[in-house]
Motif scaffolding. Sequence first.
Motif, PDB file in Angstrom:
ATOM      1  N   PHE A  45       8.330   6.159  13.660  1.00 41.61           N
ATOM      2  CA  PHE A  45       7.243   5.663  12.817  1.00 41.61           C
ATOM      3  C   PHE A  45       6.166   6.715  12.582  1.00 41.61           C
ATOM      4  CE2 PHE A  45       4.930   2.254  10.897  1.00 41.61           C
ATOM      5  CZ  PHE A  45       3.599   2.386  11.266  1.00 41.61           C
ATOM      6  N   ALA A  46       5.852   7.471  13.610  1.00 38.46           N
ATOM      7  CA  ALA A  46       4.754   8.438  13.508  1.00 38.46           C
ATOM      8  C   ALA A  46       5.022   9.525  12.466  1.00 38.46           C
ATOM      9  CB  ALA A  46       4.500   9.078  14.870  1.00 38.46           C
ATOM     10  N   ASN A  47       6.264   9.707  12.094  1.00 42.18           N
ATOM     11  CA  ASN A  47       6.622  10.759  11.138  1.00 42.18           C
ATOM     12  C   ASN A  47       6.479  10.335   9.684  1.00 42.18           C
ATOM     13  OD1 ASN A  47       7.263  12.340  13.316  1.00 42.18           O
ATOM     14  ND2 ASN A  47       9.477  12.070  13.121  1.00 42.18           N
ATOM     15  N   TYR A  48       6.110   9.093   9.466  1.00 45.23           N
ATOM     16  CA  TYR A  48       6.092   8.533   8.115  1.00 45.23           C
ATOM     17  C   TYR A  48       4.677   8.201   7.666  1.00 45.23           C
ATOM     18  CZ  TYR A  48      11.145   8.004   8.146  1.00 45.23           C
ATOM     19  OH  TYR A  48      12.492   8.250   8.173  1.00 45.23           O
ATOM     20  N   VAL A  49       4.472   8.353   6.366  1.00 45.79           N
ATOM     21  CA  VAL A  49       3.274   7.832   5.724  1.00 45.79           C
ATOM     22  C   VAL A  49       3.467   6.329   5.551  1.00 45.79           C
ATOM     23  CG1 VAL A  49       1.806   7.915   3.675  1.00 45.79           C
ATOM     24  CG2 VAL A  49       2.920  10.005   4.515  1.00 45.79           C
ATOM     25  N   THR A  50       2.394   5.572   5.696  1.00 47.29           N
ATOM     26  CA  THR A  50       2.474   4.124   5.537  1.00 47.29           C
ATOM     27  C   THR A  50       1.583   3.694   4.374  1.00 47.29           C
ATOM     28  OG1 THR A  50       0.721   3.863   7.191  1.00 47.29           O
ATOM     29  CG2 THR A  50       2.989   3.653   7.948  1.00 47.29           C
ATOM     30  N   ASP A  51       2.139   2.893   3.506  1.00 49.02           N
ATOM     31  CA  ASP A  51       1.414   2.391   2.340  1.00 49.02           C
ATOM     32  C   ASP A  51       1.508   0.871   2.283  1.00 49.02           C
ATOM     33  OD1 ASP A  51       2.612   4.915  -0.053  1.00 49.02           O
ATOM     34  OD2 ASP A  51       1.125   5.049   1.564  1.00 49.02           O
ATOM     35  N   TRP A  52       0.493   0.290   1.683  1.00 47.26           N
ATOM     36  CA  TRP A  52       0.540  -1.112   1.262  1.00 47.26           C
ATOM     37  C   TRP A  52       0.474  -1.140  -0.262  1.00 47.26           C
ATOM     38  CZ3 TRP A  52       1.607  -5.343   4.071  1.00 47.26           C
ATOM     39  CH2 TRP A  52       1.447  -5.282   5.461  1.00 47.26           C
ATOM     40  N   TYR A  53       1.388  -1.881  -0.863  1.00 45.83           N
ATOM     41  CA  TYR A  53       1.404  -2.133  -2.293  1.00 45.83           C
ATOM     42  C   TYR A  53       1.225  -3.631  -2.508  1.00 45.83           C
ATOM     43  CZ  TYR A  53       3.172   2.462  -3.736  1.00 45.83           C
ATOM     44  OH  TYR A  53       3.321   3.802  -4.007  1.00 45.83           O
ATOM     45  N   ARG A  54       0.966  -3.979  -3.767  1.00 48.11           N
ATOM     46  CA  ARG A  54       0.970  -5.388  -4.125  1.00 48.11           C
ATOM     47  C   ARG A  54       1.546  -5.556  -5.522  1.00 48.11           C
ATOM     48  NH1 ARG A  54      -5.522  -6.769  -4.709  1.00 48.11           N
ATOM     49  NH2 ARG A  54      -5.813  -5.948  -6.828  1.00 48.11           N
ATOM     50  N   GLN A  55       2.086  -6.734  -5.747  1.00 49.16           N
ATOM     51  CA  GLN A  55       2.629  -7.049  -7.063  1.00 49.16           C
ATOM     52  C   GLN A  55       2.317  -8.492  -7.396  1.00 49.16           C
ATOM     53  OE1 GLN A  55       6.768  -6.044  -7.685  1.00 49.16           O
ATOM     54  NE2 GLN A  55       6.424  -5.974  -9.900  1.00 49.16           N
ATOM     55  N   ALA A  56       1.568  -8.668  -8.457  1.00 51.18           N
ATOM     56  CA  ALA A  56       1.233 -10.001  -8.950  1.00 51.18           C
ATOM     57  C   ALA A  56       2.236 -10.380 -10.034  1.00 51.18           C
ATOM     58  CB  ALA A  56      -0.188 -10.004  -9.501  1.00 51.18           C
ATOM     59  N   PRO A  57       2.401 -11.671 -10.262  1.00 51.48           N
ATOM     60  CA  PRO A  57       3.356 -12.111 -11.289  1.00 51.48           C
ATOM     61  C   PRO A  57       3.052 -11.497 -12.647  1.00 51.48           C
ATOM     62  CG  PRO A  57       2.646 -13.961  -9.954  1.00 51.48           C
ATOM     63  CD  PRO A  57       1.792 -12.802  -9.555  1.00 51.48           C
ATOM     64  N   GLY A  58       4.077 -10.920 -13.275  1.00 55.86           N
ATOM     65  CA  GLY A  58       3.909 -10.339 -14.592  1.00 55.86           C
ATOM     66  C   GLY A  58       3.208  -9.007 -14.625  1.00 55.86           C
ATOM     67  N   LYS A  59       2.906  -8.454 -13.459  1.00 50.11           N
ATOM     68  CA  LYS A  59       2.195  -7.176 -13.402  1.00 50.11           C
ATOM     69  C   LYS A  59       3.019  -6.136 -12.657  1.00 50.11           C
ATOM     70  CE  LYS A  59      -2.507  -9.010 -13.669  1.00 50.11           C
ATOM     71  NZ  LYS A  59      -3.863  -8.966 -13.055  1.00 50.11           N
ATOM     72  N   GLN A  60       2.679  -4.881 -12.882  1.00 46.54           N
ATOM     73  CA  GLN A  60       3.366  -3.811 -12.176  1.00 46.54           C
ATOM     74  C   GLN A  60       2.911  -3.726 -10.727  1.00 46.54           C
ATOM     75  OE1 GLN A  60       2.740  -0.199 -14.495  1.00 46.54           O
ATOM     76  NE2 GLN A  60       4.751  -0.442 -15.431  1.00 46.54           N
ATOM     77  N   ARG A  61       3.789  -3.221  -9.920  1.00 49.54           N
ATOM     78  CA  ARG A  61       3.441  -2.980  -8.522  1.00 49.54           C
ATOM     79  C   ARG A  61       2.367  -1.893  -8.471  1.00 49.54           C
ATOM     80  NH1 ARG A  61       8.437  -2.335  -4.523  1.00 49.54           N
ATOM     81  NH2 ARG A  61       8.705  -4.449  -5.359  1.00 49.54           N
TER      82      ARG A  61
END
Length: 116
Positions: free
Chosen positions: A29-45
């Motif tokens: 895990f320590a070797n990776y970048v961590t991101d949070w994304y979101r996606q709403a209905p009908g919208k791009q991530r």
Amino acid sequence: QVHLVESGGGLVQSGGSLSLSCVASGIVFANYVTDWYRQAPGKQRELVASKSNGGSPNYADFVKGRFTISRDNAKNTVYLQMNSLKPEDTAVYLCTVWKNLDDDYWGQGTQVTVFS
């Protein structure tokens, strides 16, 4: 095999808070970048927040001052603390870990619904 499992989503009133977690397995895990994304209905991530190991966090303008990303390498976990939630924050929130375009993994997502 790599697995990412998000949790902590739910239904919350506008102005409230939620804390999301994403536990990873099968990687260093320590070797990776961590991101949070979101996606709403009908919208791009869209990217919400990002944090590399030992690096400063980065936030999308629409969450600055309200959301906080953190990680615990000992627990293989990345967190997203969400405060002052707004109805427009309603989306499926997904975590991802990545090193490069050919080495990235995604969770299934957790639903966050904010009502006014």
